[in-house]
Write a protein that holds these residues in place. Structure first.
Motif, PDB file in Angstrom:
ATOM      1  N   PRO A   1       0.812  -1.227   0.000  1.00 39.05           N
ATOM      2  CA  PRO A   1       0.000   0.000   0.000  1.00 39.05           C
ATOM      3  C   PRO A   1       0.839   1.267   0.000  1.00 39.05           C
ATOM      4  N   GLU A   2       2.081   1.157   0.466  1.00 44.65           N
ATOM      5  CA  GLU A   2       2.940   2.351   0.487  1.00 44.65           C
ATOM      6  C   GLU A   2       3.269   2.851  -0.913  1.00 44.65           C
ATOM      7  N   ALA A   3       3.090   1.990  -1.922  1.00 43.01           N
ATOM      8  CA  ALA A   3       3.363   2.394  -3.304  1.00 43.01           C
ATOM      9  C   ALA A   3       2.255   3.260  -3.865  1.00 43.01           C
TER      10      ALA A   3
ATOM     11  N   ALA B   1      13.696  -0.944 -11.619  1.00 41.21           N
ATOM     12  CA  ALA B   1      13.785  -2.369 -11.292  1.00 41.21           C
ATOM     13  C   ALA B   1      13.215  -2.734  -9.930  1.00 41.21           C
ATOM     14  N   ASP B   2      13.321  -1.862  -8.926  1.00 42.20           N
ATOM     15  CA  ASP B   2      12.999  -2.277  -7.561  1.00 42.20           C
ATOM     16  C   ASP B   2      11.795  -1.567  -6.954  1.00 42.20           C
ATOM     17  N   ARG B   3      11.027  -0.862  -7.770  1.00 45.27           N
ATOM     18  CA  ARG B   3       9.878  -0.139  -7.244  1.00 45.27           C
ATOM     19  C   ARG B   3       8.950   0.229  -8.396  1.00 45.27           C
ATOM     20  N   LEU B   4       7.747   0.647  -8.058  1.00 46.06           N
ATOM     21  CA  LEU B   4       6.811   1.122  -9.065  1.00 46.06           C
ATOM     22  C   LEU B   4       7.142   2.578  -9.387  1.00 46.06           C
ATOM     23  N   ASP B   5       7.442   2.868 -10.643  1.00 45.31           N
ATOM     24  CA  ASP B   5       7.818   4.240 -10.988  1.00 45.31           C
ATOM     25  C   ASP B   5       6.611   5.165 -10.855  1.00 45.31           C
ATOM     26  N   ILE B   6       6.860   6.429 -10.618  1.00 40.12           N
ATOM     27  CA  ILE B   6       5.788   7.368 -10.290  1.00 40.12           C
ATOM     28  C   ILE B   6       4.858   7.615 -11.480  1.00 40.12           C
ATOM     29  N   GLY B   7       5.364   7.491 -12.709  1.00 39.17           N
ATOM     30  CA  GLY B   7       4.498   7.673 -13.866  1.00 39.17           C
ATOM     31  C   GLY B   7       3.471   6.557 -13.974  1.00 39.17           C
TER      32      GLY B   7
ATOM     33  N   ASN C   1      -0.179   2.883 -22.848  1.00 42.90           N
ATOM     34  CA  ASN C   1       1.152   3.207 -23.359  1.00 42.90           C
ATOM     35  C   ASN C   1       1.860   4.242 -22.497  1.00 42.90           C
ATOM     36  N   ASN C   2       3.081   3.920 -22.104  1.00 41.34           N
ATOM     37  CA  ASN C   2       3.991   4.866 -21.464  1.00 41.34           C
ATOM     38  C   ASN C   2       5.205   4.957 -22.369  1.00 41.34           C
ATOM     39  N   PRO C   3       5.163   5.817 -23.403  1.00 39.06           N
ATOM     40  CA  PRO C   3       6.212   5.790 -24.429  1.00 39.06           C
ATOM     41  C   PRO C   3       7.549   6.300 -23.916  1.00 39.06           C
TER      42      PRO C   3
ATOM     43  N   ARG D   1      -9.858  -0.708 -33.002  1.00 36.41           N
ATOM     44  CA  ARG D   1     -11.142  -0.733 -33.707  1.00 36.41           C
ATOM     45  C   ARG D   1     -11.769   0.651 -33.591  1.00 36.41           C
ATOM     46  N   LYS D   2     -12.819   0.906 -34.357  1.00 34.33           N
ATOM     47  CA  LYS D   2     -13.546   2.167 -34.232  1.00 34.33           C
ATOM     48  C   LYS D   2     -14.146   2.250 -32.834  1.00 34.33           C
ATOM     49  N   GLY D   3     -13.906   3.323 -32.159  1.00 34.49           N
ATOM     50  CA  GLY D   3     -14.339   3.486 -30.778  1.00 34.49           C
ATOM     51  C   GLY D   3     -13.298   3.034 -29.771  1.00 34.49           C
ATOM     52  N   GLY D   4     -12.198   2.434 -30.262  1.00 32.18           N
ATOM     53  CA  GLY D   4     -11.129   2.000 -29.371  1.00 32.18           C
ATOM     54  C   GLY D   4     -10.379   3.171 -28.767  1.00 32.18           C
ATOM     55  N   GLU D   5      -9.737   2.940 -27.621  1.00 33.37           N
ATOM     56  CA  GLU D   5      -9.116   4.017 -26.854  1.00 33.37           C
ATOM     57  C   GLU D   5      -7.613   3.818 -26.687  1.00 33.37           C
ATOM     58  N   LEU D   6      -6.883   4.901 -26.797  1.00 35.25           N
ATOM     59  CA  LEU D   6      -5.460   4.916 -26.471  1.00 35.25           C
ATOM     60  C   LEU D   6      -5.284   5.730 -25.200  1.00 35.25           C
ATOM     61  N   TRP D   7      -4.721   5.101 -24.167  1.00 33.80           N
ATOM     62  CA  TRP D   7      -4.407   5.768 -22.911  1.00 33.80           C
ATOM     63  C   TRP D   7      -2.899   5.958 -22.828  1.00 33.80           C
ATOM     64  N   VAL D   8      -2.470   7.196 -22.570  1.00 38.84           N
ATOM     65  CA  VAL D   8      -1.046   7.537 -22.564  1.00 38.84           C
ATOM     66  C   VAL D   8      -0.694   8.242 -21.267  1.00 38.84           C
ATOM     67  N   ILE D   9       0.419   7.819 -20.669  1.00 37.31           N
ATOM     68  CA  ILE D   9       1.010   8.550 -19.552  1.00 37.31           C
ATOM     69  C   ILE D   9       2.324   9.136 -20.038  1.00 37.31           C
ATOM     70  N   GLY D  10       2.568  10.401 -19.738  1.00 33.66           N
ATOM     71  CA  GLY D  10       3.814  11.013 -20.191  1.00 33.66           C
ATOM     72  C   GLY D  10       4.158  12.255 -19.393  1.00 33.66           C
ATOM     73  N   ASN D  11       5.410  12.657 -19.465  1.00 30.16           N
ATOM     74  CA  ASN D  11       5.807  13.932 -18.864  1.00 30.16           C
ATOM     75  C   ASN D  11       5.056  15.056 -19.554  1.00 30.16           C
ATOM     76  N   ARG D  12       4.509  15.968 -18.804  1.00 30.13           N
ATOM     77  CA  ARG D  12       3.623  16.978 -19.378  1.00 30.13           C
ATOM     78  C   ARG D  12       4.348  17.882 -20.374  1.00 30.13           C
ATOM     79  N   HIS D  13       5.681  18.060 -20.213  1.00 29.84           N
ATOM     80  CA  HIS D  13       6.399  18.970 -21.100  1.00 29.84           C
ATOM     81  C   HIS D  13       6.614  18.393 -22.505  1.00 29.84           C
ATOM     82  N   LEU D  14       6.324  17.094 -22.699  1.00 23.69           N
ATOM     83  CA  LEU D  14       6.589  16.470 -23.996  1.00 23.69           C
ATOM     84  C   LEU D  14       5.529  16.808 -25.043  1.00 23.69           C
ATOM     85  N   GLY D  15       4.408  17.323 -24.620  1.00 26.47           N
ATOM     86  CA  GLY D  15       3.396  17.773 -25.579  1.00 26.47           C
ATOM     87  C   GLY D  15       2.741  16.665 -26.388  1.00 26.47           C
ATOM     88  N   TYR D  16       2.516  15.509 -25.773  1.00 26.00           N
ATOM     89  CA  TYR D  16       1.917  14.388 -26.503  1.00 26.00           C
ATOM     90  C   TYR D  16       0.490  14.707 -26.972  1.00 26.00           C
TER      91      TYR D  16
END
Length: 390
Positions: A203-205, A224-230, A319-321, A346-361
């Motif tokens: 739970p601490e993660a 490697a040893d923890r869940l990254d914040i992104g 996706n976390n590019p 497919r039509k109606g399919g979704e792309l979920w992206v996590i990224g640094n906000r400065h990258l302008g995705y």
């Protein structure tokens, strides 16, 4: 690239005429010159008739130049894209396909290595894992030569060579590149390999749906040893999938995102895909440890993203590019991932992206999909959602 034996036209993969990044650098050329003629400090290395293994060859530059000049020649890489580039570069140089044995970092290493050439990777963990795996194949007469740009060779890098293989020293710098010379020492026991690393998310993660997952990371996989914040931020805002569906964890890393979704949405099928052999092996181990009893199916694919997925068959892509390709900072990988996602959805399919906000995705997604929703943001990250509506 110019080598002692000729000039080679080399390309990266995927090949893009607009790409100005080279498929080699001064470290590759420095090493090849040393093998042929020595550095002045250390004499040349005899490779004719010997079993040569090249670890970490970026785009096949080293094995392309060495092909036909050794007894046996093996390339070991963690990168599917590197293997594709290597095949293309060997073919362009007129080298027979069977002249070089192409192995991944997950394959059994050669039984005997007379000359080990190491292109120092960005990840110390990957270097540690591979040196431990290859050490038993070395013998008293083996020669070990590493290469890299000065900025990539640190005290910790040299310590790994020294601890795992034997006494180590470096060359003088030349064109901002340096060589590493190691004299293998035979050990009574094989060096202990700390990889893969396995841990449980608590739970601490702040992991939300990932809490309680057992995670496996092979050497070289991000964070490697923890869940990254992104990833933590994405999971906190990723809703469970209702009903059956096909979900792609694109650039899956250790597979935490796809596994968390599968655990909480048991009817979905998941494709875990990454260009890293270490990553896909990690994702499969993570999934097997947590989702073995769920009815949904999982596929584990080492490849060029979603390039081989049938168009219009995927319901959602997560996706976390990365914004690095080897050592170069570039948005080309993200753009390719987004384009592949649109094709696979497919039509109606979704792309979920996590990224640094400065990258302008969001700008790229609006250009490709015609829409982009800001799902969540904090000072560092954004979670974006784009829908294929046509």
């Amino acid at each position: 690239m110019t080598a002692p034996w000729g000039t080679y036209r080399l390309t990266r993969f995927p090949e893009d005429p607009r790409d100005r990044l080279r498929a080699w650098d001064a470290a590759d050329e420095y090493l090849l010159r040393h093998l042929d003629g020595g550095t002045g400090e250390v004499g040349p290395v005899e490779v004719a008739g010997r079993a040569v293994t090249v670890l970490g060859d970026r785009w096949g530059a080293l094995v392309t130049a060495l092909a036909g000049r050794t007894g046996t020649l093996t390339q070991i890489t963690d990168s599917y894209l590197t293997q594709r580039a290597t095949r293309a570069n060997l073919d362009r140089a007129g080298v027979a396909p069977d002249a070089v044995r192409l192995l991944s970092t997950q394959d059994a290493p050669p039984e005997r290595i007379d000359v080990l050439v190491v292109r120092v990777p960005k990840s110390l963990a990957l270097l540690e894992d591979q040196l431990c795996r290859l050490a038993p194949s070395l013998h008293a007469g083996s020669v070990v030569v590493g290469t890299g740009m000065v900025k990539d060779i640190h005290t910790s890098t040299l310590k790994l060579f020294e601890t795992i293989l034997g006494p180590t020293r470096t060359s003088l710098a030349e064109r901002k590149a340096r060589l590493i010379f190691t004299t293998p020492e035979l050990q009574e026991e094989e060096p202990a390999n700390p990889w893969p690393l396995t841990y449980t998310l608590g739970p601490e993660a702040g992991a939300g749906p990932a809490e309680g997952l057992t995670v496996t990371n092979h050497g070289g996989v991000f964070c490697a040893d923890r869940l990254d914040i992104g990833t933590r931020f994405l999971l906190a805002h990723l809703p469970p999938w209702r009903g059956p569906g096909l979900i792609a964890d694109l650039g899956c890393g250790n597979g935490v995102v796809g596994t968390a979704l599968a655990k909480h949405s048991p009817e979905v099928d998941v494709i875990f895909t990454d260009e890293s052999y270490q990553a896909v092996a990690s994702a499969e181990a993570t999934y097997r440890a947590n989702a073995s009893r769920r009815p949904g199916l999982a596929q584990f694919v080492v490849g060029d993203g979603l390039a081989d997925v049938a168009p219009g068959t995927v319901d959602a892509v997560l996706n976390n590019p990365p914004f690095h390709s080897q050592q170069a900072t570039t948005d080309a990988t993200a753009w390719r991932m987004f384009s592949q996602s649109r094709r696979a959805l497919r039509k109606g399919g979704e792309l979920w992206v996590i990224g640094n906000r400065h990258l302008g995705y969001h700008l790229k997604l609006r250009r490709l999909f015609g829409n982009c929703e800001l799902v969540a943001s904090d000072p560092k990250f954004v979670v974006l959602r784009a829908v294929k509506d046509r």
